[in-house]
Design a protein around this motif. Structure first.
Motif, PDB file in Angstrom:
ATOM      1  N   HIS B 117     -15.870 -11.872 -39.705  1.00 47.38           N
ATOM      2  CA  HIS B 117     -16.622 -12.980 -40.288  1.00 47.38           C
ATOM      3  C   HIS B 117     -16.142 -14.307 -39.708  1.00 47.38           C
ATOM      4  O   HIS B 117     -16.936 -15.146 -39.272  1.00 47.38           O
ATOM      5  CB  HIS B 117     -16.429 -12.939 -41.811  1.00 47.38           C
ATOM      6  N   GLU B 118     -14.805 -14.493 -39.687  1.00 44.89           N
ATOM      7  CA  GLU B 118     -14.232 -15.741 -39.154  1.00 44.89           C
ATOM      8  C   GLU B 118     -14.609 -15.942 -37.698  1.00 44.89           C
ATOM      9  O   GLU B 118     -14.996 -17.028 -37.287  1.00 44.89           O
ATOM     10  CB  GLU B 118     -12.702 -15.667 -39.235  1.00 44.89           C
ATOM     11  N   THR B 119     -14.450 -14.847 -36.902  1.00 40.44           N
ATOM     12  CA  THR B 119     -14.736 -14.962 -35.470  1.00 40.44           C
ATOM     13  C   THR B 119     -16.204 -15.319 -35.244  1.00 40.44           C
ATOM     14  O   THR B 119     -16.526 -16.152 -34.394  1.00 40.44           O
ATOM     15  CB  THR B 119     -14.393 -13.648 -34.753  1.00 40.44           C
ATOM     16  N   TYR B 120     -17.090 -14.701 -36.028  1.00 41.54           N
ATOM     17  CA  TYR B 120     -18.501 -15.010 -35.878  1.00 41.54           C
ATOM     18  C   TYR B 120     -18.779 -16.459 -36.245  1.00 41.54           C
ATOM     19  O   TYR B 120     -19.615 -17.129 -35.626  1.00 41.54           O
ATOM     20  CB  TYR B 120     -19.342 -14.074 -36.744  1.00 41.54           C
ATOM     21  N   GLU B 121     -18.040 -16.951 -37.262  1.00 42.16           N
ATOM     22  CA  GLU B 121     -18.218 -18.349 -37.655  1.00 42.16           C
ATOM     23  C   GLU B 121     -17.804 -19.280 -36.519  1.00 42.16           C
ATOM     24  O   GLU B 121     -18.473 -20.279 -36.248  1.00 42.16           O
ATOM     25  CB  GLU B 121     -17.379 -18.646 -38.890  1.00 42.16           C
ATOM     26  N   LYS B 122     -16.680 -18.950 -35.850  1.00 47.21           N
ATOM     27  CA  LYS B 122     -16.251 -19.759 -34.703  1.00 47.21           C
ATOM     28  C   LYS B 122     -17.326 -19.753 -33.619  1.00 47.21           C
ATOM     29  O   LYS B 122     -17.627 -20.781 -33.009  1.00 47.21           O
ATOM     30  CB  LYS B 122     -14.950 -19.200 -34.093  1.00 47.21           C
ATOM     31  N   GLN B 127     -21.647 -22.639 -30.707  1.00 50.71           N
ATOM     32  CA  GLN B 127     -23.063 -22.750 -30.324  1.00 50.71           C
ATOM     33  C   GLN B 127     -23.664 -24.045 -30.838  1.00 50.71           C
ATOM     34  O   GLN B 127     -24.419 -24.724 -30.136  1.00 50.71           O
ATOM     35  CB  GLN B 127     -23.846 -21.548 -30.864  1.00 50.71           C
ATOM     36  N   ASN B 128     -23.298 -24.427 -32.084  1.00 55.44           N
ATOM     37  CA  ASN B 128     -23.788 -25.693 -32.640  1.00 55.44           C
ATOM     38  C   ASN B 128     -23.317 -26.877 -31.814  1.00 55.44           C
ATOM     39  O   ASN B 128     -24.094 -27.793 -31.511  1.00 55.44           O
ATOM     40  CB  ASN B 128     -23.284 -25.866 -34.081  1.00 55.44           C
ATOM     41  N   TYR B 129     -22.021 -26.835 -31.448  1.00 48.57           N
ATOM     42  CA  TYR B 129     -21.451 -27.928 -30.644  1.00 48.57           C
ATOM     43  C   TYR B 129     -22.186 -28.049 -29.312  1.00 48.57           C
ATOM     44  O   TYR B 129     -22.517 -29.134 -28.847  1.00 48.57           O
ATOM     45  CB  TYR B 129     -19.967 -27.644 -30.422  1.00 48.57           C
ATOM     46  N   GLN B 130     -22.455 -26.871 -28.708  1.00 50.49           N
ATOM     47  CA  GLN B 130     -23.195 -26.861 -27.441  1.00 50.49           C
ATOM     48  C   GLN B 130     -24.565 -27.489 -27.599  1.00 50.49           C
ATOM     49  O   GLN B 130     -25.004 -28.295 -26.774  1.00 50.49           O
ATOM     50  CB  GLN B 130     -23.383 -25.408 -27.002  1.00 50.49           C
ATOM     51  N   ASP B 137     -27.639 -34.942 -24.225  1.00 59.39           N
ATOM     52  CA  ASP B 137     -27.717 -34.917 -22.763  1.00 59.39           C
ATOM     53  C   ASP B 137     -26.363 -35.087 -22.098  1.00 59.39           C
ATOM     54  O   ASP B 137     -26.236 -35.678 -21.031  1.00 59.39           O
ATOM     55  CB  ASP B 137     -28.650 -36.029 -22.252  1.00 59.39           C
ATOM     56  N   LEU B 138     -25.315 -34.603 -22.760  1.00 63.08           N
ATOM     57  CA  LEU B 138     -23.988 -34.654 -22.135  1.00 63.08           C
ATOM     58  C   LEU B 138     -23.765 -33.379 -21.342  1.00 63.08           C
ATOM     59  O   LEU B 138     -24.278 -32.329 -21.703  1.00 63.08           O
ATOM     60  CB  LEU B 138     -22.905 -34.802 -23.212  1.00 63.08           C
ATOM     61  N   PRO B 139     -22.986 -33.427 -20.284  1.00 60.29           N
ATOM     62  CA  PRO B 139     -22.791 -32.210 -19.479  1.00 60.29           C
ATOM     63  C   PRO B 139     -21.959 -31.188 -20.227  1.00 60.29           C
ATOM     64  O   PRO B 139     -21.051 -31.525 -20.969  1.00 60.29           O
ATOM     65  CB  PRO B 139     -22.040 -32.716 -18.235  1.00 60.29           C
ATOM     66  N   VAL B 140     -22.310 -29.927 -20.011  1.00 65.00           N
ATOM     67  CA  VAL B 140     -21.600 -28.829 -20.666  1.00 65.00           C
ATOM     68  C   VAL B 140     -20.877 -28.046 -19.591  1.00 65.00           C
ATOM     69  O   VAL B 140     -21.475 -27.266 -18.870  1.00 65.00           O
ATOM     70  CB  VAL B 140     -22.607 -27.925 -21.402  1.00 65.00           C
ATOM     71  N   GLN B 141     -19.594 -28.311 -19.429  1.00 64.02           N
ATOM     72  CA  GLN B 141     -18.901 -27.552 -18.374  1.00 64.02           C
ATOM     73  C   GLN B 141     -17.645 -26.909 -18.923  1.00 64.02           C
ATOM     74  O   GLN B 141     -17.178 -27.244 -19.995  1.00 64.02           O
ATOM     75  CB  GLN B 141     -18.556 -28.442 -17.181  1.00 64.02           C
ATOM     76  N   LYS B 142     -17.124 -25.970 -18.148  1.00 62.14           N
ATOM     77  CA  LYS B 142     -15.966 -25.198 -18.602  1.00 62.14           C
ATOM     78  C   LYS B 142     -14.851 -25.331 -17.575  1.00 62.14           C
ATOM     79  O   LYS B 142     -15.085 -25.243 -16.387  1.00 62.14           O
ATOM     80  CB  LYS B 142     -16.369 -23.735 -18.712  1.00 62.14           C
ATOM     81  N   GLU B 143     -13.639 -25.593 -18.034  1.00 59.42           N
ATOM     82  CA  GLU B 143     -12.498 -25.612 -17.098  1.00 59.42           C
ATOM     83  C   GLU B 143     -12.165 -24.191 -16.729  1.00 59.42           C
ATOM     84  O   GLU B 143     -12.171 -23.310 -17.568  1.00 59.42           O
ATOM     85  CB  GLU B 143     -11.276 -26.236 -17.761  1.00 59.42           C
ATOM     86  N   LYS B 180     -17.395 -12.424 -25.957  1.00 55.45           N
ATOM     87  CA  LYS B 180     -18.593 -13.264 -26.037  1.00 55.45           C
ATOM     88  C   LYS B 180     -18.198 -14.721 -26.296  1.00 55.45           C
ATOM     89  O   LYS B 180     -18.740 -15.651 -25.700  1.00 55.45           O
ATOM     90  CB  LYS B 180     -19.490 -12.750 -27.165  1.00 55.45           C
ATOM     91  N   LEU B 181     -17.216 -14.888 -27.205  1.00 54.96           N
ATOM     92  CA  LEU B 181     -16.743 -16.231 -27.524  1.00 54.96           C
ATOM     93  C   LEU B 181     -16.128 -16.895 -26.297  1.00 54.96           C
ATOM     94  O   LEU B 181     -16.334 -18.080 -26.041  1.00 54.96           O
ATOM     95  CB  LEU B 181     -15.720 -16.133 -28.667  1.00 54.96           C
ATOM     96  N   MET B 182     -15.384 -16.085 -25.520  1.00 54.42           N
ATOM     97  CA  MET B 182     -14.731 -16.632 -24.321  1.00 54.42           C
ATOM     98  C   MET B 182     -15.738 -17.096 -23.285  1.00 54.42           C
ATOM     99  O   MET B 182     -15.531 -18.086 -22.599  1.00 54.42           O
ATOM    100  CB  MET B 182     -13.845 -15.558 -23.674  1.00 54.42           C
ATOM    101  N   THR B 183     -16.850 -16.344 -23.142  1.00 54.69           N
ATOM    102  CA  THR B 183     -17.778 -16.649 -22.053  1.00 54.69           C
ATOM    103  C   THR B 183     -18.594 -17.915 -22.314  1.00 54.69           C
ATOM    104  O   THR B 183     -19.176 -18.472 -21.395  1.00 54.69           O
ATOM    105  CB  THR B 183     -18.759 -15.484 -21.835  1.00 54.69           C
ATOM    106  N   LEU B 184     -18.648 -18.377 -23.584  1.00 48.97           N
ATOM    107  CA  LEU B 184     -19.435 -19.588 -23.846  1.00 48.97           C
ATOM    108  C   LEU B 184     -18.762 -20.796 -23.208  1.00 48.97           C
ATOM    109  O   LEU B 184     -17.548 -20.884 -23.185  1.00 48.97           O
ATOM    110  CB  LEU B 184     -19.545 -19.813 -25.356  1.00 48.97           C
ATOM    111  N   PRO B 185     -19.543 -21.755 -22.693  1.00 53.58           N
ATOM    112  CA  PRO B 185     -18.933 -22.884 -21.970  1.00 53.58           C
ATOM    113  C   PRO B 185     -18.034 -23.759 -22.821  1.00 53.58           C
ATOM    114  O   PRO B 185     -17.016 -24.226 -22.353  1.00 53.58           O
ATOM    115  CB  PRO B 185     -20.136 -23.694 -21.473  1.00 53.58           C
ATOM    116  N   CYS B 186     -18.411 -23.980 -24.117  1.00 54.48           N
ATOM    117  CA  CYS B 186     -17.622 -24.917 -24.906  1.00 54.48           C
ATOM    118  C   CYS B 186     -16.576 -24.236 -25.762  1.00 54.48           C
ATOM    119  O   CYS B 186     -16.210 -24.743 -26.807  1.00 54.48           O
ATOM    120  CB  CYS B 186     -18.541 -25.728 -25.814  1.00 54.48           C
TER     121      CYS B 186
END
Lengths: 216, 349
Positions: B117-122, B127-130, B137-143, B180-186
């Protein structure tokens, strides 16, 4: 104390649940949309208004009545400090169900139902467990489109059930069925909102009555 | 007629949720009191101060008072705090009025499902932040993160963390969620949360460093190598600008190894690199037999030749098997058999 418990039972709608929803709200949340004609369950025919282009439409007047009875019943259970268990096997609404139940202070179960949860509880959990006093089904089928095992188990353990039944569900063993759509997110959010509001309302009323009693 | 069915096998009873052994809180408390009392007695026995008697002192005292020749360290007598001996147990999960404390109690696996439940919430948070960033219109990039240096927790480690049994399916589902969480850019926002479930993997392979050439007083380049085979140990010093002379323990190779086979072994690395008459070798060898000493010197000289040769040729040598230590040793004789493999003669009667 006796008066505290018997007073709500004298009114037909002590918690005034009718004002929480209207026919327009149900229509906007697409509660009236059922499955296709081929999926129709025989026992759901009295609740169906009609069929348009092969899709069943649920009669919202009947839904209103059933919803009012069900919400009234949950409010009474919450007033008497009963344990409510929210059951749903829809993966897309799992998080929603958990958050709703958490906010109410009640217990969700949107996961795989282990066989002896209710019937074998004393061995699975420990000897002094308290079983839930009400089961609310936000979707009464499981992932194989069969009736959820908990309906039968609750009937075995004499636990009353409230359930949202869609056009392909079997409303037989559920004490307070609510014919309505269980697949759209808008409908599920509406149900969650309604249950949450009734339970919180009932608990607040209980607290108020206790405070009044103490003051006297 | 009454038929009584009996089975030879004992019927398995349904074991309770907490497992086969149940330690009540009172029992554990009593064990802790006994341990503290015993610690003071032990300190008095050893003539030391009971107040400053640490766990190391206890271990030393027990090893002194109860000497044990058992090989298995865990079989020897130990005196530790009960919290280290008895596994962590789940206490009663519900209050006086019967309502369970944890909101997911009725699912049966409360810690695992609350983790999900917690992990899904994160995940939803990220996703909301993204979405917010894209709306502004801010850039979404990943280090670029170093993924190779970390691994997820194993199933057993996760079970220890949650104090609950997991099935393989459930574990894989959890790992899928984390991936899945890791692969998201933000996902940098939830970095701390993800780090709870990842462990660092130390660097495994260390490339063998080829030593540079050394130069002696005359200005001739040389290099040293060591080699072993069976029980023989050898060191070889290979000199450049030589005539192909090989000296073993101060004795010329023809006299030390009369057999042609051994001399061929010594020659193999030079023959492989086409440097037969170009290097001088001085070796020292001890232990083993004739063949073992020859093999040891061969390995030693091949290792020494690495410094004279390009990396590609080193790779060729490695693939030819010149740089691999031969792991074959004499197999021990087993009881009930005549040798390592040979069994006693089987007589029919």
């Amino acid at each position: 104390d006796d008066k505290l418990l018997s007073e709500p039972l004298s009114h037909p709608d002590f918690f005034n649940v009718k004002e929480l929803f209207s026919l327009k709200d149900l229509f906007d949340a697409r509660v009236h949309l059922g499955h296709k004609k081929g999926c129709r369950h025989r026992f759901m025919e009295p609740y169906i208004f009609g069929c348009r282009l092969d899709q069943d439409i649920i009669d919202l007047d009947q839904t209103m009545q059933h919803l009012q009875l069900a919400l009234n019943f949950t409010a009474h259970i919450a007033y008497r400090k009963g344990i409510i268990l929210f059951v749903s096997r829809k993966r897309q609404f799992c998080h929603l169900v958990e958050t709703t139940a958490r906010e109410c202070g009640e217990y969700p179960h949107p996961r795989y139902w282990q066989g002896g949860l209710l019937t074998n509880a004393h061995i699975q959990f420990g000897s002094g467990v308290r079983l839930p006093d009400l089961l609310i089904f936000l979707s009464s089928l499981n992932n194989i489109f069969e009736p959820h095992v908990a309906i039968r188990d609750a009937a075995k353990m004499n636990i009353p059930t409230v359930g949202v039944v869609d056009t392909n569900c079997n409303p037989c063993l559920i004490t307070y069925p609510i014919p309505g759509n269980d697949d759209s997110p808008s409908a599920m959010e509406l149900y969650c909102k309604l249950f949450r509001m009734t339970i919180i309302r009932a608990k607040d009323k209980r607290q108020q009555s206790e405070v009044f009693d103490e003051l006297r | 007629l009454r038929v009584i069915c009996t089975t030879t096998a004992v019927q398995r009873k349904k074991v309770g949720a907490s497992g086969p052994e149940k330690y009540t809180e009172a029992f554990i408390k009593k064990q802790i009191e006994e341990f503290n009392l015993g610690k003071r007695h032990l300190a008095n026995m050893m003539g030391e101060d009971p107040e400053t008697f640490t766990q190391e002192d206890i271990d030393r005292a027990i090893a002194y008072l109860f000497p044990s020749g058992l090989f298995d360290k865990q079989a020897r007598p130990i005196m530790k705090h009960p919290s280290e001996i008895f596994p962590e147990q789940r206490k009663i999960q519900w209050g006086e009025d019967g309502r369970p404390f944890h909101f997911l109690f009725y699912t049966g696996k409360q810690s695992y499902y609350s983790l999900m439940h917690e992990t899904y919430e994160k995940l939803l948070n990220v996703q909301n932040y993204q979405d917010q960033l894209t709306a502004q219109d801010l850039p979404v990039q990943k280090e670029k993160k170093n993924l190779a240096g970390s691994r997820w927790l194993t199933k057993i480690e996760l079970e220890e963390m949650l104090l609950e049994k997991l099935s393989d399916n459930e574990y894989s589902r959890f790992i899928q969620l984390l991936e899945k969480l890791m692969t998201l850019p933000c996902s940098d926002i939830e970095e701390k949360y993800i780090q709870k479930f990842s462990k660092e993997v130390s660097v495994q392979l260390e490339k063998t460093v080829i030593e540079p050439l050394k130069y002696d007083e005359r200005g001739v380049a040389f290099s040293t190598g060591e080699g072993t085979r069976k029980t023989a140990r050898a060191t070889a010093v290979v000199y450049d600008n030589g005539t192909g002379k090989i000296t073993v323990n101060g004795i010329d190779v023809l006299h030390y190894f009369p057999v042609l086979q051994d001399r061929e072994q010594l020659l193999f690395p030079f023959q492989f690199l086409d440097r037969v008459g170009k290097h001088d070798t001085v070796c020292t060898v001890s232990g083993g037999g004739r063949s073992a000493q020859a093999g040891a010197i061969r390995l030693a000289s091949a290792k020494a030749l690495r410094s004279f040769v390009t990396e590609k040729e080193v790779e060729f040598m490695r693939q030819a098997g010149l740089l691999t230590h031969d792991p074959r040793v004499k197999e021990r004789k087993k009881p009930g058999q005549e040798g390592a493999r040979r069994k006693f003669t089987w007589k029919k009667r």
